[in-house]
Design a protein around this motif. Sequence first.
Motif, short mmCIF file in Angstrom:
data_model
loop_
_atom_site.label_atom_id
_atom_site.label_comp_id
_atom_site.label_asym_id
_atom_site.label_seq_id
_atom_site.Cartn_x
_atom_site.Cartn_y
_atom_site.Cartn_z
N ARG A 156 0.83 -1.21 0.00
CA ARG A 156 0.00 0.00 0.00
C ARG A 156 0.87 1.26 0.00
N ALA A 157 1.92 1.26 0.84
CA ALA A 157 2.83 2.40 0.86
C ALA A 157 3.55 2.55 -0.47
N ALA A 158 3.93 1.42 -1.08
CA ALA A 158 4.59 1.48 -2.39
C ALA A 158 3.65 2.03 -3.44
N GLY A 159 2.37 1.69 -3.34
CA GLY A 159 1.40 2.26 -4.27
C GLY A 159 1.29 3.76 -4.13
N THR A 160 1.29 4.24 -2.88
CA THR A 160 1.27 5.69 -2.64
C THR A 160 2.51 6.34 -3.21
N TYR A 161 3.67 5.73 -2.96
CA TYR A 161 4.93 6.28 -3.46
C TYR A 161 4.92 6.35 -4.99
N LEU A 162 4.46 5.28 -5.62
CA LEU A 162 4.46 5.26 -7.09
C LEU A 162 3.45 6.25 -7.66
N ALA A 163 2.28 6.36 -7.01
CA ALA A 163 1.27 7.31 -7.50
C ALA A 163 1.79 8.74 -7.44
N VAL A 164 2.43 9.09 -6.32
CA VAL A 164 2.99 10.44 -6.20
C VAL A 164 4.08 10.65 -7.23
N ALA A 165 4.92 9.61 -7.45
CA ALA A 165 6.01 9.74 -8.41
C ALA A 165 5.48 9.90 -9.83
N VAL A 166 4.46 9.10 -10.20
CA VAL A 166 3.94 9.16 -11.56
C VAL A 166 3.23 10.49 -11.82
N MET A 167 2.38 10.91 -10.89
CA MET A 167 1.69 12.19 -11.09
C MET A 167 2.67 13.35 -11.07
N GLY A 168 3.67 13.26 -10.20
CA GLY A 168 4.70 14.30 -10.21
C GLY A 168 5.48 14.31 -11.50
N GLY A 169 5.77 13.12 -12.05
CA GLY A 169 6.48 13.05 -13.31
C GLY A 169 5.67 13.62 -14.47
N MET A 170 4.36 13.38 -14.47
CA MET A 170 3.51 13.95 -15.53
C MET A 170 3.48 15.46 -15.45
N ALA A 171 3.37 15.99 -14.22
CA ALA A 171 3.38 17.45 -14.06
C ALA A 171 4.73 18.03 -14.48
N LEU A 172 5.81 17.34 -14.13
CA LEU A 172 7.14 17.81 -14.51
C LEU A 172 7.29 17.84 -16.03
N LEU A 173 6.81 16.80 -16.69
CA LEU A 173 6.90 16.76 -18.16
C LEU A 173 6.12 17.91 -18.79
N MET A 174 4.94 18.20 -18.26
CA MET A 174 4.16 19.33 -18.78
C MET A 174 4.93 20.64 -18.57
N GLY A 175 5.57 20.78 -17.42
CA GLY A 175 6.36 21.97 -17.17
C GLY A 175 7.52 22.11 -18.14
N LEU A 176 8.16 20.98 -18.48
CA LEU A 176 9.25 21.04 -19.46
C LEU A 176 8.73 21.41 -20.85
N PHE A 177 7.55 20.91 -21.21
CA PHE A 177 6.95 21.32 -22.48
C PHE A 177 6.75 22.84 -22.53
N LEU A 178 6.18 23.38 -21.45
CA LEU A 178 5.92 24.83 -21.40
C LEU A 178 7.22 25.62 -21.42
N LEU A 179 8.21 25.14 -20.68
CA LEU A 179 9.50 25.84 -20.64
C LEU A 179 10.16 25.84 -22.01
N TYR A 180 10.15 24.70 -22.68
CA TYR A 180 10.79 24.62 -24.00
C TYR A 180 10.04 25.46 -25.02
N HIS A 181 8.72 25.52 -24.89
CA HIS A 181 7.93 26.34 -25.81
C HIS A 181 8.27 27.82 -25.66
N GLU A 182 8.53 28.26 -24.43
CA GLU A 182 8.80 29.67 -24.19
C GLU A 182 10.25 30.05 -24.46
N THR A 183 11.17 29.15 -24.20
CA THR A 183 12.60 29.51 -24.28
C THR A 183 13.33 28.84 -25.43
N GLY A 184 12.84 27.70 -25.91
CA GLY A 184 13.53 26.99 -26.98
C GLY A 184 14.73 26.19 -26.52
N THR A 185 14.93 26.04 -25.21
CA THR A 185 16.06 25.27 -24.69
C THR A 185 15.71 24.67 -23.35
#
Length: 717
Positions: A156-185
């Motif tokens: 159960r704790a591993a499921g919580t850890y993985l859920a937080v990691a996956v959702m955090g990773g998706m948010a991070l990827l979206m942030g990188l998309f936005l950053l690259y769109h604005e700066t090109g690097t």
Amino acid sequence: MIALIYLLIFMPMAAALLSYLIGRRAKTARDAFVCLVVVAEFVLSLTLHTLGWGDHGVISLPGICGMGLHFTLDGFRAIYVSIACFMWMMTGLFSPEYFAHYHNRSRYYFFNLITLGATVAIFLSADLYTTFIFFELMSLASYVWVAQDEKPAALRAAGTYLAVAVMGGMALLMGLFLLYHETGTLMIAELPAACEGKNLYAAAICMFVGFGAKAGAFPMHIWLPKAHPVAPAPASALLSGILTKTGIFGLLVISCKMLLNDELWSTFILLVGVVTMFLGALLALFSVDFKRTLACSSVSQIGFIMVGLGMFGLLGEENSLAMQGTFLHMMNHSLFKLVLFLTAAVIFMNTHKLDLNEIRGFGRKKPLLGFCFLMGALGIGGIPMWSGYISKTLIHESIVEYIHGLQGGHFLPGILTEGHMHAIEWIFLISGGLTLAYMCKLYVAVFVERNEDPAVQRAYDEKKPYMNRISAAALTISAAVIPYLGASPHETMDHLTDLAQSFFGVEHAAHVALYFNWINVKGSFISLCVGTFVYVLVVRGWMMRRELSGIRRYVNRWPAFLDLEEAVYRPVLLRLLPGVLGTVCRIMDGFVDVLAKALIAIGSVLAGIADIFVDGIVVLLRRTIYRDSPKPAELEEGNALTHSLGMLLNSMTQPLNKTFRRNREEKRDFEHWLVLKYASFKENLTVIGRSLSYGLVLFCLGLCATLLYLLISAFLK
């Protein structure tokens, strides 16, 4: 340097597979091989410091994962790679004894070495895309640490850890998309220039969710108190001491490269840090589980680091002290948690328990274990002469410096006024006092008090080995580093901050801090008084309950309904959110059906109107432009073929007409019928020919107009 960096990253990953294959045949050989790998990794990391700190450039592996992988080296990166490898070496040397009775040890070592390579790659990454790739690899590999026991609580704790990691990773990827769109690097070194003058708050918030989830910042901290009690203690030391720092590394990139000295962003980081710092300390104070207390303590110490990072942005060009405090507390916290969780490992592998009431008195006659734990406890508590005092003093001094700047007019009042900053200073000092209170609680329970069961206490007091020499050496060396750094801050810690400051964008050195003068010692003294007051009145009074037998037991007074995961996240994410989204999807699906039917009906009406309109145009054209010429009266209808074929058909059908038709005038005249058909066919050919001719004329006119336009354009040029 290139070969060295590749070895540091990819050697542990290759060794992971070898360790698994060796473990299938010889367990002892596998343990020795893993210890050899982590020792070699630490030695390699030390050679980074012989390369100097000039501009080493970027090392690229093009074509891998699309955008390629990029690595670089500077003082901060070299120091933290060495700290990570030191922690892996010490936990690796400790692990054979700890895991002696565990199942699936080869699996643990395999993912342990994979995580080591990924963590080193994160700290050496030169661009955020490389950071993201290894960040996700690290999260997935370390999931196995939490689930190692495969018990319901662990899964159960591993499921919580993985859920937080996956959702955090998706948010991070979206942030990188936005950053690259604005700066090109996404190159970290290029971000300060590329981000200047751009609105990057949306990208920064998305990236904060991803990195903050791994760091354990509020409100993404929920995995820490759940994962640590069930994970093996050596893994907990790495989860708390190093993996959380990969999240801090990402926050440093945002605050020091993307939004350097941005008041709004720095205020946000500061306030989140204050909440994380105080809430983590409060949760640790209420806990009666040894490892859960250390996990909540990690949340609190991450808050201290974020407070330093927030002050770094608010102080602008005067941020050297805040930079030093932030970096040093990152480093110190890693060392503290290595010692404290290895102490927890010794306790657990001897008692197989973590509840304070059950392990009470275990360390009464174990001076080495008591010394090691005390070094970590005094260090994290911020007591003078231990390293934690230095980093906390620097962060506190940065807060005081900002308050004095507001008072003297050096800083203009912004979002945070002088009153707000005084409140933050007191929360900082109180959180330090709570740290001392819960560490005192752990030390007294394990190393001072006696167990309420005399038989258990006699078993604890027996003079028998409770850890082997290798484990004792790993724990003792780790503990000795803390007072050594604290007693010689100018020779050791100041030098380390000088090496790391280029990563933070700090070009000038701070003034030499007088760590042990009364102004700085006063903050530690206030925290010590707060901690003593809380321990005596709250811990020994309200948080203990006297039973009928007269024995006083530790009680968890934290209300169950304040469990953020059970009260908010799981109900919202697993029940409420799917229901809401399902309803929205059903509504949208019904809307699409209605829209489709409406479009069909509207289309039919429009098609009918268009058909009538086209018919009107055709009739108009037939009566004007395409009007048929009148036929001469003498024009003969049909041709020889229609006349001959018609006469033949008439002669063939004459007998039938006599038999079946009483009136000869009712017979069909095939000759006349064929003439009419031929006339209709000829008229259609004429219309088609006229339409084609008209289209060709229009095409020619358009072509001529195009050529004329080109000629005029060429002439005007």
